[in-house]
Design a protein around this motif. Structure first.
Motif, PDB file in Angstrom:
ATOM      1  N   PRO A  94      39.787  17.707  16.274  1.00 11.60           N
ATOM      2  CA  PRO A  94      38.359  17.594  16.535  1.00 11.60           C
ATOM      3  C   PRO A  94      37.607  17.586  15.205  1.00 11.60           C
ATOM      4  N   CYS A  97      35.682  22.780  15.916  1.00 11.24           N
ATOM      5  CA  CYS A  97      35.968  23.455  17.183  1.00 11.24           C
ATOM      6  C   CYS A  97      35.733  24.950  17.018  1.00 11.24           C
ATOM      7  N   GLU A 125      32.865  16.222  18.815  1.00 10.50           N
ATOM      8  CA  GLU A 125      33.477  14.901  18.651  1.00 10.50           C
ATOM      9  C   GLU A 125      32.422  13.916  18.163  1.00 10.50           C
ATOM     10  N   TYR A 139      41.617  15.431  24.859  1.00 12.58           N
ATOM     11  CA  TYR A 139      40.968  16.747  24.967  1.00 12.58           C
ATOM     12  C   TYR A 139      41.247  17.361  26.348  1.00 12.58           C
ATOM     13  N   VAL A 147      33.008  19.640  25.353  1.00 14.48           N
ATOM     14  CA  VAL A 147      32.968  18.773  24.181  1.00 14.48           C
ATOM     15  C   VAL A 147      31.541  18.274  24.014  1.00 14.48           C
ATOM     16  N   ARG A 149      29.691  15.345  22.285  1.00 17.30           N
ATOM     17  CA  ARG A 149      30.028  14.031  21.745  1.00 17.30           C
ATOM     18  C   ARG A 149      28.767  13.352  21.230  1.00 17.30           C
TER      19      ARG A 149
END
Length: 188
Positions: A94, A97, A125, A139, A147, A149
């Motif tokens: 990643p 994280c 991400e 993932y 996540v 993004r």
């Protein structure tokens, strides 16, 4: 005039038929390099990262850390640690994280092993250059619950529900925070 080094904005290699053993050897070989290796059942993508990519990832990471301070939550940062599962033959790094709800389970650990330790609660991400592989599927196979993004324009929060990611209006970790709350800082 001296020679100048030019680093391309995006460079990607896709290799098919890469064994799990070769993937793990390449991880060791490239561990100190500025590369992203994504592996999905025999397909390996090796990508260089742009300045915009790195800058966005680091800034969004700082916002996540600041939110843990504001919400008085524990946090363990994992940076771009490589996570992989031999059983599913999938692995990735990643951009950032964090263990937040699971922080007590990994507190003080120098090595994280997903066979016995929980995955990070949050992965960031940055998807400006668009991976050729399904990183969200990877993932999901790693069981990362949330996540964030960012594609350079839009920030989405994704929660793992029923084995698939679903876009949500607020973070499960920071329930009062919406993507728009953080996007305005990214746009500055």
């Amino acid at each position: 005039m001296p020679a100048a080094l030019r680093i391309p904005n995006q460079q990607r290699f896709i290799l098919d038929g890469v064994s799990w053993g070769r993937y793990t050897r390449l991880l060791r070989l490239f561990e100190d390099r500025h590369l992203r290796l994504t592996y999905d059942r025999g397909v390996l993508e090796i990508m260089t990262l742009s300045h915009q990519h790195e800058n966005s990832g680091q800034f969004l990471g700082r916002l996540a850390v600041t939110l843990t301070e504001e919400f008085d939550l524990p946090i363990k940062e994992g940076g771009s640690t490589t996570f992989r599962r031999r059983k599913t033959e999938k692995g990735l790094e990643p951009d950032n994280c964090y263990w937040i709800a699971s922080e007590p389970a990994v507190r003080g650990k120098d090595e994280i092993d997903l066979r016995r330790d929980p995955p990070p609660d949050l992965a960031i991400e940055i998807d400006i250059t668009r991976s050729s592989l399904n990183r969200m599927g990877i993932y999901a196979s790693l069981h990362v619950p949330e996540v964030w993004r960012y594609d350079g324009l839009v920030l989405t929060f994704l929660r793992l529900l029923g084995g698939k990611y679903t876009e949500v209006e607020t973070s499960g970790i920071f329930p009062t925070i919406k993507p728009a709350d953080l996007l305005r800082f990214l746009e500055m």
